[in-house]
Design a protein around this motif. Structure first.
Motif, PDB file in Angstrom:
ATOM      1  N   SER A 182     -10.003   6.264  -0.205  1.00 41.98           N
ATOM      2  CA  SER A 182      -9.241   5.142  -0.092  1.00 41.98           C
ATOM      3  C   SER A 182      -7.850   5.647  -0.087  1.00 41.98           C
ATOM      4  O   SER A 182      -7.163   6.156  -0.849  1.00 41.98           O
ATOM      5  N   GLY A 183      -6.857   5.122   1.102  1.00 40.53           N
ATOM      6  CA  GLY A 183      -5.991   5.593   1.319  1.00 40.53           C
ATOM      7  C   GLY A 183      -5.579   6.533   2.126  1.00 40.53           C
ATOM      8  O   GLY A 183      -4.453   7.242   2.612  1.00 40.53           O
ATOM      9  N   TYR A 211      -6.574   1.984   7.030  1.00 48.45           N
ATOM     10  CA  TYR A 211      -6.926   1.640   5.759  1.00 48.45           C
ATOM     11  C   TYR A 211      -7.558   0.184   5.635  1.00 48.45           C
ATOM     12  O   TYR A 211      -8.515  -0.117   5.081  1.00 48.45           O
ATOM     13  N   LYS A 265      -0.528   4.587  -5.084  1.00 48.34           N
ATOM     14  CA  LYS A 265      -0.955   3.742  -4.381  1.00 48.34           C
ATOM     15  C   LYS A 265      -2.232   3.528  -3.386  1.00 48.34           C
ATOM     16  O   LYS A 265      -2.161   4.358  -2.705  1.00 48.34           O
ATOM     17  N   VAL A 266      -3.185   2.744  -3.630  1.00 45.88           N
ATOM     18  CA  VAL A 266      -4.319   2.478  -2.950  1.00 45.88           C
ATOM     19  C   VAL A 266      -5.443   3.825  -3.113  1.00 45.88           C
ATOM     20  O   VAL A 266      -6.214   3.363  -2.451  1.00 45.88           O
ATOM     21  N   ASN A 267      -4.844   4.690  -3.946  1.00 50.21           N
ATOM     22  CA  ASN A 267      -5.838   5.563  -4.181  1.00 50.21           C
ATOM     23  C   ASN A 267      -6.759   5.263  -5.569  1.00 50.21           C
ATOM     24  O   ASN A 267      -6.452   5.138  -6.402  1.00 50.21           O
ATOM     25  N   MET A 319       2.074   2.776   2.198  1.00 50.05           N
ATOM     26  CA  MET A 319       1.247   3.502   3.658  1.00 50.05           C
ATOM     27  C   MET A 319       2.082   3.352   4.867  1.00 50.05           C
ATOM     28  O   MET A 319       2.071   3.681   5.983  1.00 50.05           O
ATOM     29  N   MET A 344     -10.925  -1.176  -2.441  1.00 51.26           N
ATOM     30  CA  MET A 344     -10.357   0.215  -2.536  1.00 51.26           C
ATOM     31  C   MET A 344     -11.484   1.051  -3.160  1.00 51.26           C
ATOM     32  O   MET A 344     -11.735   2.345  -2.676  1.00 51.26           O
ATOM     33  N   SER A 392       0.750  -1.298  -0.082  1.00 49.27           N
ATOM     34  CA  SER A 392       0.068   0.024  -0.088  1.00 49.27           C
ATOM     35  C   SER A 392       0.692   1.301   0.108  1.00 49.27           C
ATOM     36  O   SER A 392       0.351   2.443  -0.180  1.00 49.27           O
ATOM     37  N   CYS A 421      -5.150   2.867  -8.808  1.00 50.67           N
ATOM     38  CA  CYS A 421      -4.310   2.426  -7.649  1.00 50.67           C
ATOM     39  C   CYS A 421      -3.071   1.891  -7.673  1.00 50.67           C
ATOM     40  O   CYS A 421      -2.244   1.821  -6.453  1.00 50.67           O
ATOM     41  N   ARG A 449      -2.008   5.154   9.574  1.00 53.27           N
ATOM     42  CA  ARG A 449      -2.539   5.378   8.306  1.00 53.27           C
ATOM     43  C   ARG A 449      -2.630   3.967   7.854  1.00 53.27           C
ATOM     44  O   ARG A 449      -3.772   3.587   7.394  1.00 53.27           O
ATOM     45  N   TYR A 450      -1.785   2.992   8.022  1.00 53.32           N
ATOM     46  CA  TYR A 450      -1.661   1.747   7.310  1.00 53.32           C
ATOM     47  C   TYR A 450      -2.898   0.947   8.019  1.00 53.32           C
ATOM     48  O   TYR A 450      -3.731   0.215   7.316  1.00 53.32           O
TER      49      TYR A 450
END
Length: 695
Positions: free
Chosen positions: A387-388, A64, A378-380, A51, A348, A49, A374, A60-61
């Protein structure tokens, strides 16, 4: 070892007391694996991710993944490519570091949070082998079964000796032990292009000792790893293998080879789950078309192959590969193709998938459209900006304390999202759209065959606006008087932009990509398409023209094709350009277009590095350089608004309401999306969400 207590379609073996009868939906049946009871058949697989904080899964990680647990799934895996030893890093970060005890307390907090929501938690532990980057982090050479070079990650590996093998086997076990101390429910290893899989495959294992040659020798390292992991985990925790079932390469592992390997691990009792993947991951195009298929590939492209594999094992089978919709997921479980369906990228787009399914709101699930955004940011998700960003943006919109009258001008992605979020807040919303239907520029993008799935971004929001009873007025080019007649408290201008050609000498001789995608009639012959953005718009339109039989030459200002696009899709575009015989000229910007006496067009370009001029001739010249804001109504309303059209950026970024200003004017005014500047779909929707979530 493993009992699957609730076959697809049957009643749950054990049901908790409830007034409502147990669901008959195959996706909502529990699954028992050893001592672990998974509450349904929907999961998310491990992925990087990006993150982490210095290799650790901090707030944050965890948030998610926690949103997915709150959303109802049974299992969330994390830690894609987590490093078990110091020579398993790749460039750019994003990996968890399981080579240190420092990670244990973070795992303990992580597992408590996920378990509190009724979900299970597992971590992928791996060694990259030849995929490691020898020029980052610890600057150690990549190791592998044999000397080789991976195209994507680019390192030249050295051959592992017996000391390396013992060291890395021990490191796998130590990483698994940290997962156990962290309170996780299990761990997962990864074959495919990672170290265990590199030993498996004749493409990367050329050894002649006891670790090479026959299948029995090539699996020896993996068996040693799994024996050590099992020793450290004990018998209770789940040990999954993300397992390649076919490398789809004449020099690699066939389906039959992989079946033989699977039988060995199952016979030895060293695996509890096969989490199946297909194809290779050592090139970008293999990732894009096989390992992590995106919009260019069909839905669930390897489901039938994984279903065939499941017929040869008694162990539960998991699988993820562009399974984006509930209908396909349900089919996979009902027909016995899978025991757990992994909807990773779909979560996501919408971490509330299971909750919506349980509430009978399947049609309200925000769709994954396969854009692969994503993989770029990443993961957006392309159309779920929360997401993220779970620590700053909500996945579920809260009701506002005070109801307001909101007017949204423009029904593209930004305007639709603004109207949706404001309506979820409980506001009274009217949306003006000049076109005959909402969607804006995205409707044009959907005319390109490879990008038609983007329509899901529009359709989902239109459906939500219908549910929320938003007053949507199409065929209405709203001007100042139309807006003021609604007596608004807030006006949001999301009018988008128009193709930017004012800068070009001879623009009157050219067409925009809007012209091309609106109609193919009236033109024939060869085409020069100038791409001044490196985004999807120009590249996909070039393909669209070629698919309709036109000879296309693309000229770009950039030093590579599709420079702003996610790396996996760039490879797909390069492949499609080659197949369609589309010529490409790099490092040139367009400065002039003229028409000669024979009615032919000449485009003059200047080389970005040398300044040399280049003249090219064609019967049609198409120009793409983004858009210029269509913002007349915004400027007309500025002086009439309480905030002079100024959006306070500090408040916006802090996620708090805009400051109140003393003014005789009643309404505040904001603009979002391409009405501000030419950007992309994600930026437009992000603009709308973070502004409107606090209105």
């Amino acid at each position: 070892m493993v009992s699957i207590q609730s076959p697809p379609g049957s009643e749950p073996a054990v049901s908790s007391p409830s007034v409502s009868p147990p669901s008959k939906d195959p996706l909502l049946q529990p699954l028992q694996i050893k001592t672990l009871r998974l509450r349904n058949r929907i999961m998310s697989t491990s992925h990087a991710s990006f993150m982490d904080d210095g290799g650790l899964p901090l707030e944050r990680y965890q948030r998610y993944h926690e949103e997915k647990a709150k959303g109802g799934l049974a299992l969330t895996m994390f830690g894609g490519s987590s490093m078990v030893d110091v020579d398993s890093s790749w460039g750019g970060g994003g990996q968890l570091n399981l080579a240190t005890d420092e990670i244990i307390p973070h795992f303990q907090n992580f597992s408590r949070r996920i378990h509190a929501h009724g979900a299970a938690l597992m971590c992928q532990i791996s060694h990259l082998g030849r995929r490691a980057d020898a020029t980052t982090l610890n600057w150690l050479p990549a190791v592998a079964p044999s000397r080789s070079r991976e195209t994507q990650h680019r390192a030249f590996s050295r051959e592992m000796d017996e000391h390396d093998i013992r060291r890395i086997v021990k490191a796998y076990g130590a990483a698994a032990g940290r997962c156990r101390e962290g309170g996780l429910d299990g761990v997962e290893t990864l074959t495919g292009g990672h170290l265990i899989g590199q030993f498996f495959s004749p493409r990367t294992n050329f050894r002649t000792d006891r670790f090479g040659g026959s299948v029995e020798n090539r699996v020896r390292f993996g068996l040693m790893v799994h024996e050590e992991i099992r020793r450290r985990l004990g018998d209770g925790m789940i040990l999954s293998m993300r397992f390649i079932i076919d490398e789809a390469d004449k020099d690699g592992l066939s389906f039959e080879d992989c079946l033989e390997i699977a039988r060995i691990f199952e016979r030895e009792g060293l695996v509890d789950v096969f989490n199946c993947i297909f194809g290779r991951m050592d090139t970008v195009i293999a990732l894009a078309e096989q390992n992590m298929p995106g919009m260019s590939q069909p839905l669930a492209p390897f489901l039938s192959q994984v279903g065939a594999f499941r017929q040869h094992t008694r162990l539960p089978v998991f699988h993820a590969a562009r399974i984006t919709d509930i209908a396909t997921a349900r089919y996979a479980i009902r027909e016995g193709l899978l025991d757990m369906v992994a909807m990773t990228r779909a979560h996501m787009a919408d971490p509330q998938i299971v909750n919506k399914l349980m509430r009978g709101e399947e049609e309200r699930i925000r769709p994954c459209v396969g854009a692969s955004y994503c993989m770029h940011k990443k993961v957006n998700c392309i159309h779920n900006p929360a997401s993220g960003r779970e620590t700053i943006l909500p996945q579920i919109i809260e009701t506002a304390a005070k109801k307001r009258r909101v007017v949204v001008v423009g029904g593209g992605p930004a305007g639709l999202e603004a109207a949706r979020v404001c309506a979820e807040r409980g506001h009274d919303v009217v949306l003006f759209e000049a076109g005959s239907q909402p969607g804006g520029q995205l409707l044009l993008a959907c005319r390109v065959s490879s990008r038609r799935d983007l329509v899901g971004i529009i359709d989902w929001r239109v459906s939500e606006l219908e549910r929320l009873k938003v007053d949507v007025r199409c065929d209405t080019y709203a001007e100042t008087d139309d807006v003021l007649a609604e007596n608004p408290d807030v006006v949001i201008v999301a009018t988008g932009g128009l193709p930017d050609t004012d800068w070009l000498d001879g623009a009157e001789h050219c067409q925009s990509i809007w012209d091309v995608l609106s109609t193919m009639a009236g033109h024939s012959g060869d085409v020069i398409l100038y791409d001044g953005t490196g985004r999807h718009e120009g590249i996909s339109t070039a393909l669209h023209l070629a698919e309709h039989g036109r000879s296309v030459h693309l000229v770009t200002i950039d030093d590579s094709l599709a420079q702003e696009i996610e790396y996996s899709t760039r490879a797909v575009y390069r492949k499609q350009f080659k197949k369609r015989d589309i010529a490409v000229t790099l490092d040139h910007h367009l400065i002039k277009v003229s028409r000669d006496n024979s009615n032919s067009l000449t485009a003059t370009f200047r080389h970005e590095l040398t300044g040399d001029l280049l003249d090219m001739r064609a019967s049609q010249i198409v120009v793409e350089r983004g858009t210029t804001p269509l913002d007349e109504v915004f400027h007309d309303l500025k002086e009439k608004s309480s905030n002079q059209g100024v959006t306070d950026l500090d408040a916006l970024l802090a996620g708090v309401g805009q400051p109140l200003r003393e003014s005789e004017a009643k309404f505040e005014l904001h603009r979002i999306g391409d009405a501000v500047a030419s950007r992309n779909v994600h930026a437009a929707i992000y603009d709308a969400l973070r502004l409107c979530m606090v209105l």
